[in-house]
Design a protein around this motif. Structure first.
Motif, PDB file in Angstrom:
ATOM      1  N   LYS A  46       0.853  -1.195   0.000  1.00 23.05           N
ATOM      2  CA  LYS A  46       0.000   0.000   0.000  1.00 23.05           C
ATOM      3  C   LYS A  46       0.886   1.243   0.000  1.00 23.05           C
ATOM      4  N   ILE A  47       0.419   2.257  -0.672  1.00 22.10           N
ATOM      5  CA  ILE A  47       1.130   3.530  -0.575  1.00 22.10           C
ATOM      6  C   ILE A  47       0.629   4.182   0.718  1.00 22.10           C
ATOM      7  N   SER A  48       1.543   4.490   1.620  1.00 23.60           N
ATOM      8  CA  SER A  48       1.109   5.063   2.899  1.00 23.60           C
ATOM      9  C   SER A  48       1.780   6.416   3.125  1.00 23.60           C
ATOM     10  N   GLN A  49       1.273   7.118   4.129  1.00 24.17           N
ATOM     11  CA  GLN A  49       1.795   8.448   4.423  1.00 24.17           C
ATOM     12  C   GLN A  49       3.311   8.411   4.647  1.00 24.17           C
ATOM     13  N   SER A  50       3.767   7.365   5.342  1.00 25.86           N
ATOM     14  CA  SER A  50       5.192   7.350   5.668  1.00 25.86           C
ATOM     15  C   SER A  50       6.055   6.980   4.464  1.00 25.86           C
ATOM     16  N   ASN A  51       5.574   6.106   3.594  1.00 24.06           N
ATOM     17  CA  ASN A  51       6.466   5.714   2.502  1.00 24.06           C
ATOM     18  C   ASN A  51       6.350   6.596   1.259  1.00 24.06           C
ATOM     19  N   ILE A  52       5.494   7.609   1.335  1.00 20.54           N
ATOM     20  CA  ILE A  52       5.293   8.414   0.133  1.00 20.54           C
ATOM     21  C   ILE A  52       5.909   9.824   0.221  1.00 20.54           C
ATOM     22  N   GLN A  53       6.339  10.196   1.433  1.00 23.71           N
ATOM     23  CA  GLN A  53       6.796  11.581   1.622  1.00 23.71           C
ATOM     24  C   GLN A  53       7.949  11.979   0.707  1.00 23.71           C
ATOM     25  N   ASP A  54       8.928  11.079   0.553  1.00 22.68           N
ATOM     26  CA  ASP A  54      10.065  11.416  -0.308  1.00 22.68           C
ATOM     27  C   ASP A  54       9.615  11.623  -1.747  1.00 22.68           C
ATOM     28  N   ALA A  55       8.701  10.761  -2.171  1.00 20.03           N
ATOM     29  CA  ALA A  55       8.209  10.867  -3.549  1.00 20.03           C
ATOM     30  C   ALA A  55       7.483  12.198  -3.754  1.00 20.03           C
ATOM     31  N   LEU A  56       6.655  12.565  -2.767  1.00 23.69           N
ATOM     32  CA  LEU A  56       5.928  13.839  -2.878  1.00 23.69           C
ATOM     33  C   LEU A  56       6.896  15.016  -2.913  1.00 23.69           C
ATOM     34  N   GLN A  57       7.949  14.880  -2.119  1.00 24.98           N
ATOM     35  CA  GLN A  57       8.964  15.933  -2.079  1.00 24.98           C
ATOM     36  C   GLN A  57       9.600  16.112  -3.469  1.00 24.98           C
ATOM     37  N   GLU A  58       9.833  15.001  -4.130  1.00 23.86           N
ATOM     38  CA  GLU A  58      10.427  15.069  -5.477  1.00 23.86           C
ATOM     39  C   GLU A  58       9.455  15.690  -6.481  1.00 23.86           C
ATOM     40  N   VAL A  59       8.186  15.378  -6.330  1.00 24.75           N
ATOM     41  CA  VAL A  59       7.187  15.975  -7.225  1.00 24.75           C
ATOM     42  C   VAL A  59       7.151  17.489  -7.000  1.00 24.75           C
TER      43      VAL A  59
END
Ligand code: GDP
Length: 295
Positions: free
Chosen positions: A21-34
């Protein structure tokens, strides 16, 4: 597709590996890159924040589809959201039930407003529509001459009353003339200033109230990047626009202004300018722009 974004997201994906699952904790870096990618593409900071929050909502809880690289899956979420925010499909020019359709061109000086007026007239002429262009920029006499020259070049008549007349009166008389001539569309070029100026806005508001345009198009220079959002907000609040034309996309900008303009005004970008020549106008396609912004 989106190799540059995919590459920079590589580290962020490592956190997603082995998770379903994409979760709040594992997605932060990706969002930062976006966030970074959008800022580099010149999207306005506030617009980026809103957009990234929306992507986070969409991505959270999304099942990682087995067999699909989660990175690709995430990029698709970002891409789809970009296309959605920019309007999904091309929005054509307004068309009056009873001609002439009145199109009011607005924007700062140097953005390409006069050129865009002629580009639109040529675009319409190629669709077998007849046009009249109206020169109301009495403050820069060269602007009237510029429109006349462009008119000769594309074989479209220009209505002008010299530089001593009142711009509101010229606009009104121009629309009257268009009715008399029986043309399909009348395009009104207006004065711009280097910056937002109270007198300019008041005059534009008066012209708009007088001619009741079917389309009020804000011409925005894509190279202005971050500033495009503030400019659009001011024109939307003070004049009310129904669309925009994004110029100078032949430059090296990634076109983030498109997202800013759309999100701030809620109005569609209808065309893009891709060069100095009068032929250099294309309808705006949100999917193509999303690819450009993300690449
Ligand atoms: P206005 O003051 O807003 O009416 O701007 P103009 O129409 O006079 O254009 C200002 C300058 O921008 C001129 O040199 C135009 O040739 C140039 N220009 C307009 N549109 C474009 C475009 O889409 N791409 C490029 N590269 N230059 C453009």
């Amino acid at each position: 597709m989106f190799d540059a974004l995919a590459e920079r997201l590589e580290d962020a994906w490592k956190k997603l590996r082995g998770q379903n699952k994409i979760s709040q904790s594992n997605i932060q870096d990706a969002l930062q890159e976006v966030r970074r990618a959008l800022l580099e593409a010149d999207v306005n900071l506030q617009v980026v924040k809103t957009f990234v929050a929306e992507v986070e909502q969409k991505a959270l809880g999304a099942e990682v589809i087995s067999g699909v690289n989660p990175g690709q899956q995430f990029i698709k979420i970002v891409y789809d959201e970009l296309v959605k925010v920019m309007g999904e499909s091309n929005v054509p020019l307004a068309q009056a039930d009873k001609p002439p359709t009145v199109i009011l061109m607005a924007g700062l000086q140097g953005t390409g407003k006069t050129t865009a007026t002629a580009k639109l007239a040529l675009y319409l002429r190629k669709q077998n529509q007849t046009c009249l262009m109206v020169a109301t920029d009495v403050y820069r006499p060269a602007a009237i001459d510029q429109l006349i020259t462009l008119g000769q070049q594309i074989d479209v008549p220009v209505f002008e009353m010299g530089s001593d007349a009142d711009p509101v009166e010229i606009a009104r008389a121009g629309v009257e003339k268009a009715k008399e001539m029986g043309v399909d569309t009348v395009l009104i070029d207006t004065a711009g200033r280097l910056q937002i100026d109270r007198d300019m806005m008041a005059e534009l508001a008066r012209i708009k109230a007088t001619v009741n345009p079917h389309d009020t198009l804000l011409v925005v220079d894509a190279m202005t990047g971050q500033e495009a959002a503030n400019l659009t907000r001011t024109f939307q609040e003070q004049i009310g626009i129904t669309g925009a034309i994004l110029t100078k996309l032949d430059g090296d900008t990634r076109g983030g202004a498109a997202l800013s303009v759309r999100q701030v005004s809620g109005q569609p970008i209808k065309f893009v300018g891709v060069g100095e020549k009068v032929e250099a106008l294309q309808p705006f396609y949100p999917d193509r722009m999303a690819s450009r912004i993300l690449n």
